[in-house]
Design a protein around this motif. Structure first.
Motif, short mmCIF file in Angstrom:
data_model
loop_
_atom_site.label_atom_id
_atom_site.label_comp_id
_atom_site.label_asym_id
_atom_site.label_seq_id
_atom_site.Cartn_x
_atom_site.Cartn_y
_atom_site.Cartn_z
N UNK A 128 0.78 -1.23 0.00
CA UNK A 128 0.00 0.00 0.00
C UNK A 128 0.80 1.27 0.00
N UNK A 129 2.13 1.17 -0.04
CA UNK A 129 2.95 2.38 -0.12
C UNK A 129 2.83 2.99 -1.52
N UNK A 130 2.77 4.31 -1.58
CA UNK A 130 2.64 5.03 -2.84
C UNK A 130 3.96 5.71 -3.17
N UNK A 131 4.50 5.39 -4.34
CA UNK A 131 5.76 5.97 -4.80
C UNK A 131 5.51 6.85 -6.03
N UNK A 132 6.39 7.82 -6.23
CA UNK A 132 6.22 8.75 -7.34
C UNK A 132 6.36 8.07 -8.69
N UNK A 133 7.12 6.98 -8.73
CA UNK A 133 7.42 6.33 -10.01
C UNK A 133 7.57 4.83 -9.80
N UNK A 134 7.10 4.01 -10.73
CA UNK A 134 7.25 2.55 -10.61
C UNK A 134 8.70 2.11 -10.58
N UNK A 135 9.61 2.96 -11.08
CA UNK A 135 11.02 2.58 -11.15
C UNK A 135 11.83 3.20 -10.01
N UNK A 136 11.17 3.87 -9.08
CA UNK A 136 11.86 4.55 -8.00
C UNK A 136 11.33 4.08 -6.65
N UNK A 137 11.49 2.79 -6.38
CA UNK A 137 11.02 2.24 -5.11
C UNK A 137 12.10 2.48 -4.06
N UNK A 138 12.01 3.62 -3.44
CA UNK A 138 12.97 4.05 -2.43
C UNK A 138 12.25 5.04 -1.52
N UNK A 139 12.64 5.06 -0.25
CA UNK A 139 11.96 5.93 0.71
C UNK A 139 11.99 7.40 0.29
N UNK A 140 13.00 7.81 -0.46
CA UNK A 140 13.10 9.19 -0.93
C UNK A 140 11.89 9.56 -1.79
N UNK A 141 11.33 8.57 -2.49
CA UNK A 141 10.23 8.84 -3.41
C UNK A 141 8.90 8.27 -2.91
N UNK A 142 8.83 7.95 -1.62
CA UNK A 142 7.58 7.43 -1.05
C UNK A 142 6.72 8.60 -0.58
N UNK A 143 5.48 8.64 -1.05
CA UNK A 143 4.60 9.77 -0.76
C UNK A 143 3.61 9.50 0.36
N UNK A 144 3.39 8.24 0.70
CA UNK A 144 2.41 7.91 1.73
C UNK A 144 1.95 6.48 1.58
N UNK A 145 0.86 6.14 2.28
CA UNK A 145 0.32 4.78 2.23
C UNK A 145 -1.19 4.84 2.16
N UNK A 146 -1.78 3.98 1.32
CA UNK A 146 -3.24 4.01 1.13
C UNK A 146 -3.98 3.59 2.38
#
Length: 404
Positions: A272-290
């Motif tokens: 359920x974590x939401x990232x800015x990009x499918x290729x950027x799975x890193x905490x820097x690009x995590x925007x929140x959780x559904x």
């Protein structure tokens, strides 16, 4: 003549449309949603480092709740992936539910569970598109990356879809140093099924970071891909992943020519974590959780997405004459090779990225936050067979449960 005029009108509208996209939309145009980390394969370049499922993956009810929210936001369709999404025991139930809520599903699969029966079911279902992963026109090239038997499995799934009368499904290819010369052959395979070829760029994401140096196309092959796409662009999909190649010439490739991270695209991962990009799975690009706030709240009000939607300076690339053509390239490719986000793409066709890479300290290059590979040996993923106790949740079950 009228068609030519319409094309000119659309071309004139594109700049203003792109400018609008840069500031974000009320809902994503392209939402990638991984339903599980579980996978029966161990592809060398897997962007999400999939293998074992995560015990905290979204439940059936939670996924349905997010689907309801997407329907209210009028999200037209989602790209469902994984892992291998069809190994979730509730996959077909979730697929039917999304369709019933008029949220279309395009799902990517290695074909492991596309039996003749399932192929007939898909052929009779509206709002569903299927994308078969194949990374080589030959068994040798494909299986070197995706694992022994994966070529035959994918072709068998394609045969089943064709036999069921399904036309226009996608054959998705990640371009590597080994398969660039097979573009024509891959197109022939797609045409033989009345399918559509989709080629995408290899990124140094997930396990792809480990094989980036040996797999990503050379500068000469980048040029080869560019010219091939100019000749076949109207017939082949790219997911806008090659816009960095536009710096090669005056003829732009079809697409938005834009990094849409957090603006028009994003990713929901299996927990359920939401990232800015499918290729950027890193905490820097995590925007929140559904689970915490719902998807709509994350999409509209995330501080990360708000920042990404502000005007970008272009950094050192802004002074390059080709900047308007390539927009500085891919954010994820820069990040996972240790380059600054406002600097050149590592595959910059002007050579700026390659030059800058020589100054990067590899010990400080970021790694993906999530890794579900858990390999016992190279090329083998520990799938986590069922324990003695009865499983209470689909995500606790073996990906191979119920399979011969």
């Amino acid at each position: 003549m009228r068609i030519a005029e319409q094309r000119r009108e659309m071309t004139e509208q594109v700049p203003s449309l792109v400018e609008q996209f840069k500031h974000g939309l009320d809902a994503p145009i392209c939402l990638t949603w991984e339903w599980t980390y579980a996978c029966n394969l161990a592809c060398e370049h897997c962007l999400s480092s999939s293998g074992r499922r995560d015990p905290d993956e979204l439940t059936t009810a939670e996924i349905k709740s997010v689907v309801d929210e997407l329907a209210r936001m009028q999200v037209f369709y989602v790209n469902v992936g994984g892992g291998e999404p069809t190994v979730r025991p509730d996959f077909w139930e979730l697929l039917d539910y999304a369709v019933s809520r008029y949220v279309g599903v395009k799902f990517s699969t290695n074909g492991v569970r596309l039996t003749p029966q399932r192929a007939r079911q898909l052929a009779a279902t509206d709002y569903v598109d299927v994308q078969i992963s194949l990374d080589g026109a030959t068994r040798e090239i494909n299986d070197a990356v995706r694992g022994p038997g994966s070529y035959d499995m994918a072709r068998r799934a394609m045969d089943n879809l064709a036999e069921a009368g399904m036309r226009g499904f996608k054959i998705s290819v990640v371009m590597t140093r080994q398969n660039v010369d097979q573009l024509d052959e891959l197109k022939v395979i797609a045409d033989s099924y009345d399918a559509q070829l989709r080629i995408t760029r290899l990124r140094p994401s997930g396990r792809g970071a480990d094989v980036w140096d040996e797999l990503h196309p050379t500068a000469e092959q980048q040029m080869q891909i560019y010219h091939w796409l100019l000749d076949h662009g109207e017939e082949v999909l790219t997911g806008d992943s090659f816009f960095h190649l536009n710096a090669l010439g005056s003829s732009p490739l079809p697409g938005l020519n834009l990094c849409g991270a957090g603006r028009v695209v994003c990713l929901i991962d299996p927990v359920g974590d939401v990232y800015a990009c499918p290729f950027a799975i890193h905490d820097v690009f995590k925007a929140g959780n559904v689970r915490a706030a719902g998807f709509g709240e994350v999409w509209r009000n995330s501080s990360l997405f708000t920042e990404l939607r502000t005007a970008q300076t272009g950094g050192t690339c802004a002074s390059c004459p080709a900047f308007d053509a390539c927009q500085g390239g891919c954010m994820a490719a820069k990040f996972f090779t240790g380059l600054p986000l406002d600097g050149p793409d590592p595959e910059c066709v002007k050579g700026h990225g390659a030059q800058l890479l020589t100054t990067v300290d590899n010990s400080g290059v970021p790694r993906a936050t999530q890794d579900h590979s858990r390999r016992g040996e190279r090329g083998k993923v520990l799938l986590g067979l069922p324990a003695v106790r009865a499983s209470q949740r689909p995500c606790d079950e073996s990906p191979l449960a119920g399979m011969a």
